[in-house]
Design a protein around this motif. Structure first.
Motif, PDB file in Angstrom:
ATOM      1  N   ALA A 101     -18.961 -17.582 -36.305  1.00 21.62           N
ATOM      2  CA  ALA A 101     -19.703 -18.823 -36.076  1.00 21.62           C
ATOM      3  C   ALA A 101     -18.760 -20.025 -36.027  1.00 21.62           C
ATOM      4  O   ALA A 101     -19.009 -20.996 -35.294  1.00 21.62           O
ATOM      5  CB  ALA A 101     -20.753 -19.008 -37.175  1.00 21.62           C
ATOM      6  N   ASN A 102     -17.679 -19.973 -36.804  1.00 18.74           N
ATOM      7  CA  ASN A 102     -16.690 -21.054 -36.780  1.00 18.74           C
ATOM      8  C   ASN A 102     -15.879 -21.065 -35.495  1.00 18.74           C
ATOM      9  O   ASN A 102     -15.280 -22.086 -35.135  1.00 18.74           O
ATOM     10  CB  ASN A 102     -15.735 -20.919 -37.970  1.00 18.74           C
ATOM     11  CG  ASN A 102     -16.414 -21.182 -39.292  1.00 18.74           C
ATOM     12  OD1 ASN A 102     -17.361 -21.970 -39.357  1.00 18.74           O
ATOM     13  ND2 ASN A 102     -15.953 -20.530 -40.346  1.00 18.74           N
ATOM     14  N   ALA A 103     -15.833 -19.900 -34.804  1.00 20.46           N
ATOM     15  CA  ALA A 103     -14.992 -19.779 -33.610  1.00 20.46           C
ATOM     16  C   ALA A 103     -15.785 -19.845 -32.316  1.00 20.46           C
ATOM     17  O   ALA A 103     -15.219 -20.161 -31.268  1.00 20.46           O
ATOM     18  CB  ALA A 103     -14.218 -18.449 -33.657  1.00 20.46           C
ATOM     19  N   ASP A 104     -17.081 -19.540 -32.371  1.00 17.76           N
ATOM     20  CA  ASP A 104     -17.878 -19.435 -31.150  1.00 17.76           C
ATOM     21  C   ASP A 104     -19.103 -20.338 -31.240  1.00 17.76           C
ATOM     22  O   ASP A 104     -19.874 -20.255 -32.205  1.00 17.76           O
ATOM     23  CB  ASP A 104     -18.306 -17.979 -30.935  1.00 17.76           C
ATOM     24  CG  ASP A 104     -19.047 -17.782 -29.634  1.00 17.76           C
ATOM     25  OD1 ASP A 104     -18.392 -17.768 -28.573  1.00 17.76           O
ATOM     26  OD2 ASP A 104     -20.289 -17.643 -29.675  1.00 17.76           O
ATOM     27  N   GLU A 105     -19.290 -21.177 -30.233  1.00 17.86           N
ATOM     28  CA  GLU A 105     -20.372 -22.167 -30.261  1.00 17.86           C
ATOM     29  C   GLU A 105     -21.750 -21.511 -30.239  1.00 17.86           C
ATOM     30  O   GLU A 105     -22.645 -21.902 -30.992  1.00 17.86           O
ATOM     31  CB  GLU A 105     -20.219 -23.109 -29.060  1.00 17.86           C
ATOM     32  CG  GLU A 105     -21.241 -24.232 -29.050  1.00 17.86           C
ATOM     33  CD  GLU A 105     -21.041 -25.186 -27.886  1.00 17.86           C
ATOM     34  OE1 GLU A 105     -21.894 -26.064 -27.690  1.00 17.86           O
ATOM     35  OE2 GLU A 105     -20.028 -25.029 -27.167  1.00 17.86           O
ATOM     36  N   HIS A 106     -21.922 -20.503 -29.379  1.00 19.48           N
ATOM     37  CA  HIS A 106     -23.245 -19.862 -29.260  1.00 19.48           C
ATOM     38  C   HIS A 106     -23.647 -19.197 -30.582  1.00 19.48           C
ATOM     39  O   HIS A 106     -24.771 -19.399 -31.067  1.00 19.48           O
ATOM     40  CB  HIS A 106     -23.231 -18.830 -28.134  1.00 19.48           C
ATOM     41  CG  HIS A 106     -24.511 -18.068 -28.006  1.00 19.48           C
ATOM     42  ND1 HIS A 106     -25.688 -18.655 -27.568  1.00 19.48           N
ATOM     43  CD2 HIS A 106     -24.818 -16.752 -28.268  1.00 19.48           C
ATOM     44  CE1 HIS A 106     -26.655 -17.747 -27.570  1.00 19.48           C
ATOM     45  NE2 HIS A 106     -26.159 -16.584 -27.985  1.00 19.48           N
TER      46      HIS A 106
END
Length: 724
Positions: free
Chosen positions: A236-241
């Protein structure tokens, strides 16, 4: 066909359907020495059907690993040269390069990562993040290579994946998380838990090729749930979706997690951590799946070439609509059929018999044969397309040259970073009759390895070999004897010291010579300044002149004279580094001034700065990491302190200690023998270049006296008499 078979080359049918770029992966396997890279590659080849049986790296069964094709590699149990192969998994083609782990052969890792799209970073479950791991990750960052982390050797005593993950986060600064958990450790290692699909994976059969899926064991369910949540948070920290789903407190599906993992891995914002034990045939097949699922294909990687001063993105389209050919020669290797040149194709395609152009030299070369490599074996192909890694015969070029299909194309791929050699030794054939073979061997190895340098010292009349370490030079000496029947003698190692300035010093030098007819006249005025410590291995030239006292066409000659003088300083005859030559003013003569005159004036200015200024000697400082039983820690730390070394950190775990220190290279010769004595043969160490730093006063005095004795023995003798 008979001739091809007699040469050991298999010929592929040229009518094979062109594979789409989405089904290609170009990966490397990199790690600290002895982490299990070659063993892992051997398993990859076995499970994909490229080999029929697996062998040990050290070749105890007199066969050895496929990727260690050199006899020296099988004897020593280390990888010396990077080796390329290709395999097929789930209808995808994976080009694999197995790289060395020893720091002395770091250029092999450097040029492999330069042309690869992804990598597997192998970590030992006991050793964790080690010195060469840091070097490899810096190289990956330099070329923006995404990677999957594989924690190997779960079967070893003292294995601890949690500690390794903690080191990956702290020492490497990665946003990493487990996507697998171990089912048992050490002798109880049975398989892994797939956290994304929430299932257990077991590897059964004598070779671990029978993969069985089952429910997660009851005693691991709570831990699996926690680690899965931790993985989703990192994603979640690395991917916006996935981050939006996490904020909305929605549970992501397996497909959404997979897609986020792929996006995060390719962008180097997330680093999935997998695990297993290659030696015991566990965890390798899921790793192959992850290579296909999470690492990029050539079309998902931005590769640029320089077109003049502009950057141009390469088009990875294969087949119809492909752009003009562009490829990079990243590795040279001399074989029994002549020079073998490894090429990564970035754009377009080329066929056997085509003519290509070297963008550096402008020369036209014809391609007589194209092959795909499988370690030392070759498989002939008719054509290579964008995204492929292949090799060609009969091409005269240098490592890092760009080849284009259009002579008019002014395109050049960005070259690779080549570290400077840190150690030199005298090298000579034991028998003068072998001089020709010695010369051939030197020429070949210098062409193949940019970090291996050969120079001739006119004063000592010695051939000087420079490289990345004692092992590096020792290996080449052994190869000369084995491959060229030329036994050589290695002399005492010479450290690559540097001479540098302590404080700024002004110069005003007039070079004037008149002996009838046109003379020589050139005057240079300026200041020689030291660079900051971070740049003490560099040289700078700044033209700060205003007006016409020095015509601009003479400035390059002044720079040339400055750089020529920096090749050999006046203190101990070593290179000058860490200085800026700032040209402020000067004077010229309408008739007598020339390029030669101003070049001589610049050289005279440097000599003047030696007379007026304060200089010191820089020595290479090495970062060493010593792994040893705790009981010997005190003695080893005392040994490092006696060498003037700085202890950076110590780490102890389950009876083993790791000492990280910085020591001057001149103090490290023969340390392997000393360490074996101190630890009863149980300790081991790795060493890599760290920086240049001023040498201690006693070392500088000894070097000055030795140089004076070498260049002017009588003056040195009188000086010693005066002191006594």
């Amino acid at each position: 066909m008979l001739r091809a078979c007699s040469l050991g080359i298999r010929r592929f049918c040229s009518s094979v359907t062109l594979e789409p770029v989405e089904r290609i992966r170009n990966i490397g396997i990199s790690a600290h020495i002895d982490s299990g890279k070659t063993t892992l590659t051997e398993r990859l080849l076995f499970y994909t059907g490229r080999i029929d049986e697996m062998h040990e790296v050290r070749g105890k069964d007199k066969v050895g690993a496929v990727m260690d094709s050199m006899e020296l590699e099988r004897q020593r149990g280390i990888t010396i040269q990077s080796a390329a192969t290709h395999l097929t998994w789930n209808n995808h083609t994976v080009n694999v390069i197995d790289t060395p782990g020893h720091v002395d052969f770091t250029v092999e890792v450097e040029r492999a990562l330069r042309v690869l799209d992804g990598a597997i970073l192998v970590l030992c479950a006991v050793g964790g993040v080690q010195s060469q791991t840091l070097t490899v990750t810096r190289q990956m960052k330099r070329y923006n290579v995404p990677c999957i982390t594989f924690i190997n050797k779960l079967d070893r005593q003292g294995s601890n994946p949690n500690r390794v993950l903690s080191q990956v986060k702290q020492k490497l600064g990665y946003n990493a998380a487990f996507i697998q958990l171990p089912i048992g450790l050490e002798s109880q290692q049975k398989g892994v838990v797939d956290l994304i699909r929430e299932r257990a994976i077991y590897f059964e059969g004598s070779n671990g090729d029978d993969v069985r899926y089952d429910e997660i064991p009851a005693d691991l369910r709570a831990q699996s749930k926690d680690k899965r949540q931790e993985m989703i948070e990192c994603l979640a920290n690395a991917d916006e979706h996935l981050g939006n789903l996490f904020l909305e407190e929605k549970v992501p599906t397996v497909d959404e997690i997979d897609a986020a993992c792929r996006r995060g891995t390719i962008s180097r914002k997330f680093f999935p951590v997998m695990m297993g034990t290659a030696l015991k045939n566990k965890g390798v097949q899921p790793l192959l799946d992850a290579v296909i699922d999470y690492l990029p294909n050539p079309s998902e990687v931005e590769n640029f070439a320089f077109e003049g001063e502009n950057r141009k993105r390469m088009d990875p389209t294969r087949g119809p609509g492909a752009g003009p050919f562009v490829g990079l020669a990243f590795k040279l290797e001399a074989g029994k059929f002549g020079q073998l040149t490894y090429i990564r194709v970035y754009q377009g395609s080329f066929k056997k018999g085509d003519s290509l152009y070297n963008s550096r030299t402008g020369k036209r070369v014809r391609i007589p044969r194209i092959v795909r490599m499988h370690s030392s074996e070759m498989q002939e192909i008719e054509e290579a397309h964008a995204g492929d890694i292949c090799a060609v015969f009969g091409v005269d070029c240098a490592s890092g040259d760009t080849f284009v299909g259009d002579k008019a194309a002014n395109v050049s791929m960005e070259s690779m970073f080549i570290p400077e050699p840190v150690i030199s030794m005298s090298l000579k054939p034991q028998d003068k009759k072998d001089a020709d073979n010695f010369s051939k061997a030197c020429n070949r190895f210098v062409r193949e390895d940019p970090t291996f340098r050969i120079t001739y010292d006119a004063e000592s009349r010695e051939t000087i070999a420079s490289g990345m370490g004692e092992l590096h030079l020792e290996i080449y000496a052994q190869r000369m004897e084995r491959e060229y029947n030329c036994p050589v003698a290695l002399g005492k190692p010479k450290v690559a010291f540097r001479e540098s300035l302590v404080a700024p010093v002004e110069f005003d030098f007039l070079h004037k010579k008149q002996s009838g007819g046109a003379g020589q006249f050139g005057r240079v005025i300026g200041v020689l300044e030291p660079l900051p410590p971070a740049k003490n291995t560099q040289l700078e030239f700044i033209d700060a002149t205003v007006g016409t006292n020095i015509p601009k066409n003479y400035v390059p000659s002044i720079k040339k004279g400055f750089l020529l003088m920096c090749e050999k300083g006046c203190l101990i005859g070593q290179k000058i580094s860490g200085v800026t030559f700032r040209l402020i003013d000067g004077e010229h003569h309408i008739v007598d001034s020339s390029d030669l005159a101003f070049s001589m004036a610049a050289q005279g200015a440097i000599k003047q700065c030696y007379e007026r200024g304060s200089w010191h000697i820089l020595e290479p400082i090495m970062s060493i990491e010593v792994a040893l039983p705790e009981e010997y820690q005190g003695g080893v730390m005392a040994s490092i302190s006696r060498k003037g070394g700085l202890i950076v950190s110590t780490d102890s775990l389950e009876g083993w200690s790791t000492i990280t220190a910085e020591v001057s290279l001149s103090e490290m010769f023969g340390y392997s023998t000393e360490l074996r004595t101190l630890t009863q043969g149980k300790g081991e160490f790795t060493m890599e270049y760290c920086r240049y730093s001023p040498a201690p006063a006693d070392v500088q005095s000894a070097l000055l006296e030795a140089y004076q004795q070498e260049t002017n023995p009588q003056a040195a003798q009188q000086k010693r008499k005066g002191r006594s």
